[in-house]
Design a protein around this motif. Structure first.
Motif, PDB file in Angstrom:
ATOM      1  N   LYS A  36       0.787  -1.398   0.069  1.00 40.37           N
ATOM      2  CA  LYS A  36      -0.002  -0.054   0.173  1.00 40.37           C
ATOM      3  C   LYS A  36       0.953   1.343  -0.087  1.00 40.37           C
ATOM      4  N   LYS A  37       2.005   1.239   0.776  1.00 44.73           N
ATOM      5  CA  LYS A  37       2.977   2.375   0.811  1.00 44.73           C
ATOM      6  C   LYS A  37       3.416   2.651  -0.543  1.00 44.73           C
ATOM      7  N   SER A  38       3.899   1.530  -1.147  1.00 44.65           N
ATOM      8  CA  SER A  38       4.557   1.626  -2.393  1.00 44.65           C
ATOM      9  C   SER A  38       3.477   2.087  -3.474  1.00 44.65           C
ATOM     10  N   LEU A  39       2.313   1.495  -3.546  1.00 45.73           N
ATOM     11  CA  LEU A  39       1.404   2.232  -4.498  1.00 45.73           C
ATOM     12  C   LEU A  39       1.125   3.628  -4.238  1.00 45.73           C
ATOM     13  N   ALA A  40       1.120   4.285  -2.829  1.00 47.64           N
ATOM     14  CA  ALA A  40       0.827   5.426  -2.571  1.00 47.64           C
ATOM     15  C   ALA A  40       1.932   6.588  -3.143  1.00 47.64           C
ATOM     16  N   THR A  41       3.054   6.095  -3.035  1.00 48.95           N
ATOM     17  CA  THR A  41       4.470   6.824  -3.230  1.00 48.95           C
ATOM     18  C   THR A  41       4.652   6.793  -4.726  1.00 48.95           C
ATOM     19  N   GLU A  42       4.493   5.713  -5.232  1.00 51.70           N
ATOM     20  CA  GLU A  42       4.657   5.649  -6.651  1.00 51.70           C
ATOM     21  C   GLU A  42       3.696   6.442  -7.483  1.00 51.70           C
ATOM     22  N   LEU A  43       2.357   6.074  -7.245  1.00 55.80           N
ATOM     23  CA  LEU A  43       1.330   6.997  -7.827  1.00 55.80           C
ATOM     24  C   LEU A  43       1.571   8.396  -7.611  1.00 55.80           C
ATOM     25  N   SER A  44       1.864   8.802  -6.475  1.00 55.70           N
ATOM     26  CA  SER A  44       2.151  10.394  -6.416  1.00 55.70           C
ATOM     27  C   SER A  44       3.060  11.061  -7.141  1.00 55.70           C
ATOM     28  N   ALA A  45       4.034  10.396  -7.365  1.00 56.87           N
ATOM     29  CA  ALA A  45       5.474  10.686  -8.123  1.00 56.87           C
ATOM     30  C   ALA A  45       4.816  10.556  -9.579  1.00 56.87           C
ATOM     31  N   SER A  46       4.207   9.572 -10.030  1.00 58.76           N
ATOM     32  CA  SER A  46       3.733   9.605 -11.324  1.00 58.76           C
ATOM     33  C   SER A  46       2.729  10.788 -11.774  1.00 58.76           C
ATOM     34  N   ILE A  47       1.707  10.960 -11.025  1.00 61.39           N
ATOM     35  CA  ILE A  47       0.880  11.899 -11.330  1.00 61.39           C
ATOM     36  C   ILE A  47       1.409  13.190 -11.250  1.00 61.39           C
TER      37      ILE A  47
END
Length: 116
Positions: free
Chosen positions: A17-28
């Motif tokens: 979940k933490k990985s999803l949150a940080t990777e999606l944040s950087a991508s957007i």
């Protein structure tokens, strides 16, 4: 400003979940050219999701909210990036739906006011 709201059909490990949150944040932030300091990502898991009439499949639904227009090129690039990010989390990109929701600044509140 941009918010990514994730709902998955299975319980995810906290590190996933933490990985999803940080990777999606950087991508957007990168693709929409928005400051990451204003990006919010919410990851909710273990929801009941019927996909194709089946509830036993690992699937996810994502909403992307952002002030201003989200170009078709940005939507395609985000879809590709998100597919890779969710693939690493075990979600088949064919079982990932993404809804892009552009909003005006007047429809977005923060800190006791709006962005418009």
């Amino acid at each position: 400003m941009p918010t990514v709201q994730v709902t998955t059909s299975t319980k995810l490990n906290i590190d996933v979940k933490k990985s999803l949150a940080t990777e999606l944040s950087a991508s957007i932030a990168k693709i929409l050219s928005k400051p990451e300091a204003y990006v919010q990502v919410v990851v909710s898991d273990d929801a009941v999701i019927a996909f194709g009439g089946h509830i036993d499949l690992l699937s996810a639904f994502v909403r992307v909210y952002s002030i201003g227009d989200i170009s078709s090129a940005s939507c395609k690039q985000l879809s590709a990036d998100f597919a890779d990010i969710f693939r690493k989390a075990g979600v088949d990109p064919a079982k990932l739906y993404i809804n892009f929701c552009p909003l005006s600044g007047t429809n977005w509140g923060c800190n006791g006011t709006t962005f418009g």
